[in-house]
Each structure stands twice: as C-alpha cells, then as structure tokens.
Design an enzyme around this catalytic site. Structure first.
Site, mmCIF file in Angstrom:
data_model
loop_
_atom_site.group_PDB
_atom_site.id
_atom_site.type_symbol
_atom_site.label_atom_id
_atom_site.label_comp_id
_atom_site.label_asym_id
_atom_site.label_seq_id
_atom_site.Cartn_x
_atom_site.Cartn_y
_atom_site.Cartn_z
ATOM 1 N N TRP A 1 46.329 38.258 32.382
ATOM 2 C CA TRP A 1 45.535 37.318 32.572
ATOM 3 C C TRP A 1 44.814 37.015 31.494
ATOM 4 O O TRP A 1 44.764 37.764 31.105
ATOM 5 C CB TRP A 1 44.431 37.194 33.606
ATOM 6 C CG TRP A 1 43.764 36.249 33.794
ATOM 7 C CD1 TRP A 1 42.421 35.178 33.597
ATOM 8 C CD2 TRP A 1 44.060 34.309 34.565
ATOM 9 N NE1 TRP A 1 42.277 34.269 33.449
ATOM 10 C CE2 TRP A 1 43.454 33.579 33.761
ATOM 11 C CE3 TRP A 1 45.559 34.191 35.041
ATOM 12 C CZ2 TRP A 1 43.320 32.247 34.918
ATOM 13 C CZ3 TRP A 1 45.845 33.030 35.323
ATOM 14 C CH2 TRP A 1 44.298 32.234 35.697
ATOM 15 N N ILE B 1 49.864 43.536 38.021
ATOM 16 C CA ILE B 1 49.593 41.832 37.242
ATOM 17 C C ILE B 1 48.438 41.573 36.689
ATOM 18 O O ILE B 1 47.332 41.627 37.744
ATOM 19 C CB ILE B 1 50.056 41.348 38.029
ATOM 20 C CG1 ILE B 1 50.815 39.817 37.935
ATOM 21 C CG2 ILE B 1 49.795 41.948 40.127
ATOM 22 C CD1 ILE B 1 51.538 38.709 38.947
ATOM 23 N N CYS B 2 48.477 40.233 36.451
ATOM 24 C CA CYS B 2 46.962 39.573 36.036
ATOM 25 C C CYS B 2 45.803 40.411 35.979
ATOM 26 O O CYS B 2 46.021 41.000 34.402
ATOM 27 C CB CYS B 2 46.064 38.863 37.913
ATOM 28 S SG CYS B 2 45.427 37.969 37.877
ATOM 29 N N HIS B 3 45.446 40.123 36.339
ATOM 30 C CA HIS B 3 43.651 41.456 36.133
ATOM 31 C C HIS B 3 44.020 43.023 35.963
ATOM 32 O O HIS B 3 42.804 43.593 36.374
ATOM 33 C CB HIS B 3 42.073 41.085 37.235
ATOM 34 C CG HIS B 3 42.138 39.764 36.033
ATOM 35 N ND1 HIS B 3 42.063 38.726 36.483
ATOM 36 C CD2 HIS B 3 41.024 39.545 35.547
ATOM 37 C CE1 HIS B 3 41.729 37.585 36.252
ATOM 38 N NE2 HIS B 3 40.696 37.806 35.737
ATOM 39 N N SER C 1 52.204 41.757 34.018
ATOM 40 C CA SER C 1 53.369 39.966 34.021
ATOM 41 C C SER C 1 51.989 38.977 34.076
ATOM 42 O O SER C 1 49.954 40.280 34.503
ATOM 43 C CB SER C 1 53.435 39.882 36.025
ATOM 44 O OG SER C 1 54.605 40.247 35.290
#
Length: 185
Positions: free
Chosen positions: A128, A107-109, A156
């Site tokens: 991200w 998720i994200c980075h 995500s």
C-alpha cells in the site's frame, strides 16, 4: 502433490478479500490452506472499516512450526499487520519462514510485519503506498506495481492486485494437487 499453505493474521482488522481470495485460490488449486493467528478461536475480517465475516483459527502461531507449511500468506488490512508486528511469536515465525527460502506472499499493509521481522533490507517490494517510506527506511527498494517477486518474497499493493498476487503465489508453490501447473486470474 498438495501443499499446506499458512495464512497468518492477528485476531481482527484483516481485510476480508485479502484473506479469502488467496485462500480460495489455494483451495481451488488443490492445496490445503490453514489459518494461524495470535490467539485461539476466531478472527474478525473487515471490508475496509466495516466488520465482515469471522473465520476459525486452525493453529496459534506460537504453537506452529514452519516445517509444517510449504508457503506463508500475510493478508493486509491496516490493523492486522499493525497488531502482528507487536506479537513476538508472529514476528519470529515470519522471520524464520522468509529465511527458510519457502514462499512468503504479503499484500497491502502486510509488509509492516516484514519490517518488524527485519527481513526487507536489500529486497525490492511493493505495498500500500503509505508504507513506501517505512519500507525505504528499513532498507528496501519500493516500487509501484501490482506484484513484485524478489527471491521467495511476493508482494502486492491492494485488493485490485489479487489476480496477479494469487497467480504469483500459486506459481511459487508449484503445481496443484493433481500435478498440473495452475494459473489464477
């Protein structure tokens, strides 16, 4: 049957909610979360740029075997995956895990670590938004949606996507500890 889920982080810079929310979902579903990191001791989580809680490390990633885990979660935070991608043992663990066919959720980075592990070419994923160019340059197809599942890879964008992220992770792992299908969110 309960599954053992590895959560891999660096020693600091972990976005707290991206570690604790999936951790809690895994626990509530009857599975066993386990924290892997690059060093023994504790990891420091953050709420964006502010220090938050510390969490005890269960296993140093260099001592871990993918055979001991049923899935891998890579929480985000900017500094966390940036540090992980410079650790050869962490990169090798991520590469082996994804190539094993077992679920990997980032998720994200966190996809920065996937890029370093050289496992995104030909994959569709999200992250991200600032990682879009990095992922495209590594051969991935980037899309802007709350969760993307490509084979055994789940991605995500950010904490707002955690309900869908957790649901996809639990679906990929299978049933909870009591043998019934679980959905979070």
């Amino acid at each position: 049957m309960a599954k053992k889920i590895a959560f891999l982080t660096a020693t600091e810079g972990i976005e707290r909610v991206e570690l604790t929310d999936p951790w809690d979902a895994v626990s509530k579903a009857g599975h066993e979360p386990s924290l892997l990191s690059t060093e023994e001791g504790q990891v420091q989580t953050f709420d964006h740029l502010d220090k938050a809680d510390k969490k005890d490390v269960d296993t140093v990633v260099g001592d871990a075997s993918i055979d001991d885990y049923d899935a891998l979660v890579l929480p985000g935070g900017v500094a966390n995956p940036d540090a992980l991608r410079t650790d050869p043992a962490a990169v090798a663990f991520v590469r082996e895990f994804l190539l094993s066919g077992k679920p990997v959720a980032a998720i994200c980075h966190a996809p920065w670590t996937l890029i370093e592990a050289d496992v995104v070419q030909g994959k569709q994923l999200t992250s991200w938004p600032s990682l879009e160019t990095d992922l495209r340059n590594a051969g991935a197809s980037w899309v802007d949606q709350e969760v993307v599942i490509d084979g055994n890879l789940i991605t995500s964008r950010n904490p707002d996507d955690l309900p869908a992220f957790n649901e996809a992770l639990l679906d990929a792992v299978g049933s909870n500890g009591t043998g019934t299908q679980t959905s979070v969110g």
